[in-house]
Design an enzyme around this catalytic site. Structure first.
Site, PDB file in Angstrom:
ATOM      1  N   LYS A 149      -5.289   4.173  12.009  1.00 45.27           N
ATOM      2  CA  LYS A 149      -5.790   3.915  10.621  1.00 45.27           C
ATOM      3  C   LYS A 149      -5.531   2.927   9.907  1.00 45.27           C
ATOM      4  O   LYS A 149      -6.095   1.978   9.260  1.00 45.27           O
ATOM      5  CB  LYS A 149      -6.027   5.447   9.902  1.00 45.27           C
ATOM      6  CG  LYS A 149      -6.411   5.351   8.731  1.00 45.27           C
ATOM      7  CD  LYS A 149      -5.983   6.601   7.907  1.00 45.27           C
ATOM      8  CE  LYS A 149      -4.558   6.839   7.450  1.00 45.27           C
ATOM      9  NZ  LYS A 149      -3.984   7.891   6.909  1.00 45.27           N
ATOM     10  N   GLU A 173       6.533  -3.818 -12.419  1.00 45.64           N
ATOM     11  CA  GLU A 173       7.384  -4.050 -13.654  1.00 45.64           C
ATOM     12  C   GLU A 173       6.642  -3.084 -14.617  1.00 45.64           C
ATOM     13  O   GLU A 173       7.364  -2.421 -15.626  1.00 45.64           O
ATOM     14  CB  GLU A 173       7.385  -5.136 -14.109  1.00 45.64           C
ATOM     15  CG  GLU A 173       6.086  -5.808 -14.681  1.00 45.64           C
ATOM     16  CD  GLU A 173       6.364  -7.366 -15.137  1.00 45.64           C
ATOM     17  OE1 GLU A 173       7.338  -7.451 -16.151  1.00 45.64           O
ATOM     18  OE2 GLU A 173       5.704  -8.146 -14.713  1.00 45.64           O
ATOM     19  N   TYR A 219      -8.744  12.972   1.671  1.00 45.65           N
ATOM     20  CA  TYR A 219      -8.259  11.462   1.867  1.00 45.65           C
ATOM     21  C   TYR A 219      -8.567  10.815   3.165  1.00 45.65           C
ATOM     22  O   TYR A 219      -8.516   9.634   3.117  1.00 45.65           O
ATOM     23  CB  TYR A 219      -6.545  11.567   1.598  1.00 45.65           C
ATOM     24  CG  TYR A 219      -5.818  12.204   2.993  1.00 45.65           C
ATOM     25  CD1 TYR A 219      -5.369  11.342   3.960  1.00 45.65           C
ATOM     26  CD2 TYR A 219      -5.769  13.767   2.984  1.00 45.65           C
ATOM     27  CE1 TYR A 219      -4.696  12.109   5.019  1.00 45.65           C
ATOM     28  CE2 TYR A 219      -5.224  14.061   4.305  1.00 45.65           C
ATOM     29  CZ  TYR A 219      -4.622  13.435   5.204  1.00 45.65           C
ATOM     30  OH  TYR A 219      -3.998  13.809   6.353  1.00 45.65           O
ATOM     31  N   CYS A 249      -2.449   8.162  11.429  1.00 47.80           N
ATOM     32  CA  CYS A 249      -1.720   7.204  10.668  1.00 47.80           C
ATOM     33  C   CYS A 249      -1.656   5.741  11.101  1.00 47.80           C
ATOM     34  O   CYS A 249      -2.110   4.700  10.390  1.00 47.80           O
ATOM     35  CB  CYS A 249      -0.306   7.625  10.378  1.00 47.80           C
ATOM     36  SG  CYS A 249      -0.087   9.302  10.100  1.00 47.80           S
ATOM     37  N   HIS A 259       9.779  -9.428 -12.726  1.00 44.86           N
ATOM     38  CA  HIS A 259       8.597 -10.102 -13.149  1.00 44.86           C
ATOM     39  C   HIS A 259       8.399 -11.387 -12.537  1.00 44.86           C
ATOM     40  O   HIS A 259       9.144 -12.073 -12.114  1.00 44.86           O
ATOM     41  CB  HIS A 259       8.696 -10.489 -14.883  1.00 44.86           C
ATOM     42  CG  HIS A 259       7.643 -10.965 -15.405  1.00 44.86           C
ATOM     43  ND1 HIS A 259       6.554 -10.509 -15.828  1.00 44.86           N
ATOM     44  CD2 HIS A 259       7.483 -12.471 -15.772  1.00 44.86           C
ATOM     45  CE1 HIS A 259       5.571 -11.496 -16.605  1.00 44.86           C
ATOM     46  NE2 HIS A 259       6.011 -12.680 -16.242  1.00 44.86           N
ATOM     47  N   CYS A 271      -0.538  11.029  14.545  1.00 45.52           N
ATOM     48  CA  CYS A 271      -0.210  10.042  13.790  1.00 45.52           C
ATOM     49  C   CYS A 271      -0.200   8.619  14.458  1.00 45.52           C
ATOM     50  O   CYS A 271      -0.817   7.963  14.130  1.00 45.52           O
ATOM     51  CB  CYS A 271       1.048  10.203  13.313  1.00 45.52           C
ATOM     52  SG  CYS A 271       1.729   8.713  12.009  1.00 45.52           S
ATOM     53  N   GLU A 279     -10.438   7.348   3.140  1.00 46.20           N
ATOM     54  CA  GLU A 279      -9.964   6.172   3.996  1.00 46.20           C
ATOM     55  C   GLU A 279     -10.897   5.568   4.794  1.00 46.20           C
ATOM     56  O   GLU A 279     -11.119   4.273   4.798  1.00 46.20           O
ATOM     57  CB  GLU A 279      -8.845   6.563   4.508  1.00 46.20           C
ATOM     58  CG  GLU A 279      -7.478   6.754   3.594  1.00 46.20           C
ATOM     59  CD  GLU A 279      -6.215   7.623   4.437  1.00 46.20           C
ATOM     60  OE1 GLU A 279      -5.131   7.595   3.672  1.00 46.20           O
ATOM     61  OE2 GLU A 279      -6.594   8.347   5.517  1.00 46.20           O
TER      62      GLU A 279
END
Length: 455
Positions: free
Chosen positions: A51, A445, A180, A48, A440, A43, A184
């Site tokens: 990346k 939302e 993934y 991770c 908002h 990682c 990516e």
């Protein structure tokens, strides 16, 4: 009574092993940790974190373009791959130092060596030949990229490991694999303005993800100019000489020329040479260590956490497993990790955030479900002229109104999935979402204003 040098010997200095070592030491255990490469594991060092830094870099060109619609004149821009990699390396080194410092300050003894298991309570350090007797052994060696060694010319391909340190920026990139990691890196190189193609064995990208999420990503990638090559594998890689482009022959006979071929066809548990066979640790067909809910292997004194067990191959899961192990074995606080609800993100562009069941999984497991879905242009796109869209989808069990899954595609999807993951984890209902006041104007939302099911 057998005498031991330490209470716990951890093999692997990645996220799972580090968390287990620190927590166990905090419970009063004597702990030694061996790491043959760098602290932080996949990682931090080549996964991770680097990346995500490259993902951030890849999104600036679109931001420069969008700025014009808001009155900004950005002017001429230039990108330096060498600067990006230099600065990325500096940050990774800083983080590695923090990992090592935190371990040492926790009282963990660190050893820079490969470790091999010799029996249920003994490991040997290859760097010195020393043998360490441990009451418990924890294997946290992670995983490694897979290369198809039967492919002629496979040695010309690189994996995600090498992609973080390419000497020069490639202008023509072929990514092999639609998982993934593949999508990516395709997004990264495309954002940095390379010509990118993705070849993958299946019909769609991201096998196992919700079908609407996959469709949204494929549409976005096509719109960005990424070439999708479904139902295809590679037949051959070749090169005229060192430094020349790579000639690729696909399974359908098509050919192409690329500066790099990035293999992202999967990862495998990193178990080679650990000595598992010697002590009788049971393994799955792919080499992963079989463990029970408490991460204990078939040998009672040997445990394993993280990707080496091939349960849920995500850094936060490895950390949680390491923590549960240490609390259970050394802290008199027995607990197991719940792998059923895991928020996750794919840092493609557009980004994907998801938690819980896909529509297909929910229908199979729960039968009658309600689907709430919306797709819209985010506010920023209205002035920028961008074609970016946001997809939001909520999967609900009709029998009890419980939210089974939430799936988001668009800017900030990962951040939103982390927060909505709390609601799904505690069993929130669609009525709980509905009675939550909207914030908002935000994209998020929409998660609490969706009222009409589409199915």
């Amino acid at each position: 009574m057998a005498s031991f040098d330490v209470d716990l010997f951890v093999i692997g200095g990645g996220s799972g092993g580090v968390r287990a070592a620190r927590i166990a030491s905090g419970h009063g255990a004597s702990v030694m940790l061996a790491e043959e490469y760098r602290y932080g594991g996949t990682c931090v060092i080549r996964g991770c974190v680097p990346k995500k830094l490259l993902v951030h870099a890849s999104r600036f060109p679109a931001q420069f373009s969008d700025a014009a619609g808001f009155g900004w004149s950005v002017g001429e821009t230039a990108f330096s791959w060498h600067t990006l990699i230099r600065d990325k390396d500096a940050e990774i080194s800083r983080l590695e130092g923090i990992y090592a410092k935190n371990l040492e300050s926790s009282g963990v003894k660190l050893v820079r060596s490969r470790a091999v298991i010799e029996d249920a309570n003994t490991v040997r350090l290859l760097a010195t030949g020393a043998r360490i007797r441990a009451r418990y052994i924890l294997i946290a060696t992670g995983g490694a990229p897979v290369i198809d060694t039967t492919l002629p010319g496979h040695e010309l391909a690189i994996t995600s490991n090498e992609a973080f340190n390419l000497p020069d920026f490639p202008r023509r990139v072929l990514v092999v694999g639609g998982g993934y990691i593949g999508v990516e890196f395709a997004g990264i190189f495309d954002g940095l303005e390379a010509d990118v193609s993705i070849a993958y064995r299946g019909k769609t990208l991201l096998r196992g993800f919700d079908a609407d999420v996959v469709s949204a990503l494929e549409d976005a990638y096509k719109a960005r100019g990424i070439t999708l090559k479904p139902n295809r594998t590679l037949s051959r890689l070749s090169r005229a000489d060192n430094g020349a482009p790579i000639d690729v022959t696909f399974s359908d006979g098509e050919t192409g020329t690329f500066d790099i071929v990035l293999s992202a066809i999967g990862r495998k548990p990193n178990v080679a040479g650990l000595g598992l066979e010697t002590v009788g640790v049971r393994q799955k067909a792919n080499g992963a260590i079989e463990v029970d809910g408490f991460s204990r292997s078939s040998v009672p004194s040997i445990y394993a956490v993280g990707d080496v067990t091939d349960r849920a191959n995500l850094t936060p899961v490895a950390i949680r497993e390491g923590h549960a192990f240490a609390d259970t074995v050394f802290g008199n606080k027995s607990w197991q990790v719940d792998h059923s609800v895991i928020p996750t993100a794919v840092f493609s562009t557009p980004e994907i955030g998801t938690v819980g069941l896909t529509e297909e999984q929910a229908r199979k497991a729960h039968g009658d479900v309600s689907i709430f879905r919306t797709s819209f242009r985010p506010l920023q796109a209205t002035l920028s002229g961008s074609n970016d869209r946001v997809l939001m989808k909520i999967v609900v069990d009709k029998s009890n109104d419980r939210v089974l899954g939430v799936h988001i595609v668009g800017e900030g999807a990962g951040e939103m999935a982390q927060l909505v993951g709390i609601a799904v984890t505690i069993g929130a209902t669609k009525a709980d979402f509905d009675r939550t006041i909207a914030l908002h104007p935000t994209s998020a939302e929409e998660l609490v204003t969706l009222r009409t099911p589409i199915a």
